[in-house]
Write a protein that holds these residues in place. Structure first.
Motif, PDB file in Angstrom:
ATOM      1  N   MET A  79      43.913  26.254  48.539  1.00 33.36           N
ATOM      2  CA  MET A  79      44.690  25.605  47.892  1.00 33.36           C
ATOM      3  C   MET A  79      45.878  26.188  47.248  1.00 33.36           C
ATOM      4  N   TYR A 126      25.775  28.050  34.169  1.00 38.72           N
ATOM      5  CA  TYR A 126      27.001  27.692  34.155  1.00 38.72           C
ATOM      6  C   TYR A 126      27.779  27.064  32.986  1.00 38.72           C
ATOM      7  N   LEU A 146      41.959  33.523  44.709  1.00 37.83           N
ATOM      8  CA  LEU A 146      42.188  32.283  44.696  1.00 37.83           C
ATOM      9  C   LEU A 146      41.562  31.738  46.008  1.00 37.83           C
ATOM     10  N   ILE A 147      41.180  30.632  45.845  1.00 36.87           N
ATOM     11  CA  ILE A 147      40.871  29.484  46.992  1.00 36.87           C
ATOM     12  C   ILE A 147      41.999  29.242  48.002  1.00 36.87           C
ATOM     13  N   LEU A 197      41.757  23.747  38.979  1.00 36.67           N
ATOM     14  CA  LEU A 197      40.456  23.659  39.526  1.00 36.67           C
ATOM     15  C   LEU A 197      39.424  23.511  38.397  1.00 36.67           C
ATOM     16  N   LYS A 235      20.056  28.193  35.835  1.00 37.21           N
ATOM     17  CA  LYS A 235      21.540  28.183  36.529  1.00 37.21           C
ATOM     18  C   LYS A 235      22.256  26.922  35.745  1.00 37.21           C
ATOM     19  N   GLN A 276      37.347  20.221  37.242  1.00 36.02           N
ATOM     20  CA  GLN A 276      35.685  20.184  37.243  1.00 36.02           C
ATOM     21  C   GLN A 276      35.034  20.031  36.203  1.00 36.02           C
ATOM     22  N   HIS A 277      35.637  20.696  35.120  1.00 35.42           N
ATOM     23  CA  HIS A 277      34.930  20.467  33.722  1.00 35.42           C
ATOM     24  C   HIS A 277      35.479  19.777  32.733  1.00 35.42           C
ATOM     25  N   ARG A 285      44.224  31.306  36.205  1.00 28.59           N
ATOM     26  CA  ARG A 285      43.186  30.410  36.227  1.00 28.59           C
ATOM     27  C   ARG A 285      41.975  30.849  35.356  1.00 28.59           C
ATOM     28  N   ARG A 304      29.307  29.728  31.472  1.00 30.97           N
ATOM     29  CA  ARG A 304      30.472  30.386  32.060  1.00 30.97           C
ATOM     30  C   ARG A 304      31.770  29.423  31.812  1.00 30.97           C
ATOM     31  N   LYS A 305      31.593  28.330  31.178  1.00 34.21           N
ATOM     32  CA  LYS A 305      32.800  27.526  30.877  1.00 34.21           C
ATOM     33  C   LYS A 305      33.596  28.178  29.782  1.00 34.21           C
ATOM     34  N   VAL A 310      36.888  34.970  34.335  1.00 34.26           N
ATOM     35  CA  VAL A 310      36.920  36.223  35.152  1.00 34.26           C
ATOM     36  C   VAL A 310      38.247  36.139  36.176  1.00 34.26           C
TER      37      VAL A 310
END
Lengths: 273, 265
Positions: free
Chosen positions: A105, A86, A101-102, A113, A82, A117-118, A162, A89-90, A94
Motif C-alpha cells: 500500500m 484490540y 509499513l504494509i 488504514l 483478544k 478499520q476503526h 500511522r 490497542r485502538k 506503535v
C-alpha cells in the motif's frame, strides 16, 4: 517545562510488575518493573541484546512474559481477551524500527488504514486527517509513494504518522534514531517532544542512542542483560555512580573478561553435550 | 553411550518439532477458517487476491492445459489405434483431464505461481514486523491477511481447473481431429457418453480440496515462519519458508489426490 518525574502527575498509564522472560533456557528479562505516568517521555535504554525489544513486545501485548504483569491504560494484559486487547490497542500507537509499513500500500493508504478499520468517517475526512499527520512529519510530498521508494528516515516518520493517526493516549517508539544520520535523528527527537507537548501524549521510547535519550527523556531506564541497572530522571542517570551506567555514558567497552581458567575452558570447549 | 543414543535423540527431536509444527498449522487453520463469522469481510482485498491468484494465472493455465490435452490425445491415440478403437479418444482425453490431470496440474501450477508468491509476501511481512504492526493497529491479521487469500484460492483454483479442462479438451480435439483425422462427432460423442456428472463432481471436489490445502500451507508457512525451529530470519528465512511451502503443498496435493480418488471411485 513538562513534569520531570512520575510523582508530579500520578496518573499511571503503563505499569509493569516483575516481568521475566526467556527464550528456551536463556533468560532475557529478569524481574523488570516500571511505571509510566501520563504525559511523560519514558526512555528504555540498553545495548543490543539487553532485552529492550523483548520488554517492548511485552508492554504492548505482542508476546506474554513468563511471569509478571503488565497493566496498560488500567487493563491487566494477562486477564483480557483478544477483543478487549484490540479495543485497548485502538488507544495506543506503535512505531516500529523500520516503519513496518504494509508494502503493498502507498504511504497515505498505510496512514489511513487504522481510520478505515476503526472509524465510520467518510473518505475525504480520512484523507484530510491522514494528510495532517503526514504534514506534521514533513511527508506531504511522499503520500503517493510506495514504502519501497522511501529512505530509512522517511519510513520511520511514515510509521510514526500511522502510529499517531488515531491520536493515541500512549505512543511506543522502537529505536527512533537507529540507522539515521544525526540531523534526521535530531528531527525525530523534536517530533517526539512536539507530540508530547502538543497532544499531551505519553511516549515510551526504546533506544540505544544515548544522546537522543538524554535530550528527549523525562525519565530513563537503563537495561543490561535483562536487568534494570538504573531508573530515574536524566540528572539522576548522568550522576549515577553505577559502573555500567558510567561506562555507557562514557562509551567505554564493557569489562567482561572472564578468569584465566574460565577463558581456557571456553577456548577448549567442544560441542558435545 | 552417547553415540548409540544420538540417532534416537535426533529422531525424537525431529518428530517433536514436526508434531509441534503440525499443531501450530492446525491452530492456524482453525483460526483462519473461523474468520468466516467475523465481520466485516474485506471484499476489496478478496478481489485483489482473486485478481492475483486467478486472473493473472489464466494465460499460464490455458497454455498448460492446451499442451496437456494435446499430449494426452497423442499418447492415447498411439494406444487406441492398436486396438482399433480410436473413436474412444475423446472419452480418454475427457476422462483423464476432468478426473485427474486438470485438478492436479492446475493445483501444481497455482502452487508455483501464486502459492510461492503468497508465502514469500507473508513471510516478508512477518520479518519486517508488518504483521506485528497490524496487530498493534488492532487489525486482526487473520481477518485482514489470511482470510481474503483463503477465499481467493477457494474461488480461483476450481475456476482455473475449469479453464484448464476446457482448453485441454480443445487441445486434444486439435490433435485427434485436425492431426489424426478422428471424426469430430466421435471425439465429442464418446466424451459426452462417458464423462458423467460423477466425474465432474470428482474433479470439482479435488480442486476445492487442493485450493484449501494450497492456501493453508502457503499462508501458514509464511505467517508462522518466526516460530519454526531452526528457521532463520530475514531473506534466508523467507526463502526457506517458501521452499518448504512449495514442497509441502505439492506433496499434500498429490497425497490428497490419491485419497479423494480412493474414496470417490
Amino acid at each position: 517545562m513538562p513534569s520531570k518525574s512520575a510523582q508530579e502527575d500520578d496518573t499511571v498509564v503503563l505499569n509493569a510488575e516483575g516481568l521475566s522472560s526467556a527464550y528456551g533456557d536463556r533468560g532475557v528479562l529478569h524481574d523488570v518493573s516500571l511505571s509510566v505516568a501520563k504525559g511523560e517521555i519514558f526512555v528504555i535504554m540498553g545495548a543490543s541484546g539487553s532485552g529492550k525489544t523483548t520488554l517492548l513486545r511485552h508492554l504492548i501485548g505482542l508476546s506474554m512474559p513468563s511471569s509478571g504483569e503488565v497493566t496498560l491504560l488500567g487493563k491487566r494484559l494477562s486477564t483480557i481477551n483478544k477483543d478487549e486487547l484490540y479495543e485497548l490497542r485502538k488507544h495506543i500507537g506503535v512505531a516500529f524500527q523500520g516503519g513496518a509499513l504494509i508494502n503493498s500500500m502507498s504511504v497515505i493508504e498505510n496512514v489511513e488504514l487504522p481510520l478505515r478499520q476503526h472509524t465510520a468517517l467518510d473518505n475525504s475526512t480520512i484523507r484530510i486527517m491522514s494528510r495532517m499527520k503526514l504534514d506534521m512529519m514533513s511527508l506531504d510530498d511522499a503520500e503517493n509513494l510506495m514504502p519501497a521508494q522511501l529512505s530509512g528516515g522517511m519510513l520511520k516518520r511514515a510509521g510514526l504518522a500511522r502510529a499517531v493517526v488515531m491520536d493515541p493516549h500512549l505512543l511506543f517508539f522502537d529505536e527512533p534514531s537507529a540507522g539515521l544520520d544525526p540531523v534526521t535523528s535530531a528531527e525525530l527527537d523534536e517530533l517526539i517532544i512536539g507530540l508530547r507537548n502538543a497532544l499531551r501524549m505519553t511516549v515510551v521510547v526504546v533506544t540505544h542512542e544515548l544522546e537522543s535519550a538524554l535530550k528527549i527523556a523525562d525519565r530513563i531506564m537503563v537495561l543490561d542483560e535483562g536487568r534494570i541497572v538504573a531508573l530515574g530522571t536524566v540528572d539522576e542517570i548522568t550522576q549515577s555512580a553505577d559502573p555500567r551506567v558510567q561506562s555507557m555514558l562514557h562509551r567505554q567497552v564493557r569489562a567482561r573478561r572472564p578468569g584465566d581458567e574460565a577463558y581456557l575452558d571456553h577456548l577448549t570447549e567442544t560441542d558435545e553435550p | 553411550m552417547m553415540d548409540v543414543l544420538s540417532p534416537l535423540i535426533s529422531l525424537g527431536r525431529t518428530s517433536i518439532s514436526a508434531l509441534q509444527e503440525l499443531g501450530r498449522m492446525g491452530i492456524f487453520f482453525a483460526v483462519a477458517v473461523r474468520q468466516i463469522f467475523v465481520r466485516p469481510w474485506e471484499f476489496g482485498l478478496i478481489l485483489q487476491q482473486l485478481r492475483f491468484v486467478g486472473a493473472r494465472s489464466v494465460i499460464v493455465i490455458a497454455v498448460a492445459g492446451a499442451f496437456v490435452g494435446m499430449v494426452v490425445a497423442l499418447q492415447f491415440y498411439d494406444v487406441l489405434v492398436r486396438f482399433g478403437s480410436v473413436s474412444l479418444l475423446g472419452s480418454a482425453v475427457g476422462w483423464s483431464l476432468v478426473r485427474e490431470l486438470g485438478p492436479v496440474i492446475t493445483a501444481l501450477i497455482v502452487i508455483g505461481r501464486a502459492g510461492s508468491a503468497t508465502c514469500a509476501e507473508i513471510g516478508i511481512m512477518r520479518t519486517d514486523n508488518q504483521i506485528d504492526a497490524l496487530e498493534c493497529m488492532a487489525v486482526d491479521p487473520y481477518r485482514y491477511l489470511i482470510f481474503p487469500r483463503l477465499v481467493a484460492f477457494l474461488i480461483a483454483v476450481p475456476l482455473l481447473t475449469a479453464v484448464f479442462n476446457v482448453v485441454g479438451i480443445f487441445g486434444g480435439w486439435f490433435v485427434s481431429v485436425a492431426v489424426f483425422r478422428v471424426s469430430q462427432g466421435a471425439y465429442f460423442q464418446s466424451m459426452a457418453d462417458t464423462v458423467l456428472l460423477n466425474d465432474l463432481v470428482m474433479g470439482i471436489v479435488k480442486s476445492v480440496v487442493f485450493s484449501v490445502l494450497i492456501a493453508w500451507i502457503c499462508t501458514g508457512k509464511g505467517f508462522l515462519m518466526h516460530l519454526n525451529q531452526g528457521m532463520v530470519f530475514g531473506a534466508e528465512g523467507v526463502s526457506r519458508a517458501t521452499t518448504d511451502a512449495v514442497v509441502a503443498a505439492s506433496i499434500s496435493v498429490l497425497f490428497a489426490d490419491y485419497i479423494v480418488s480412493a474414496i470417490m471411485l
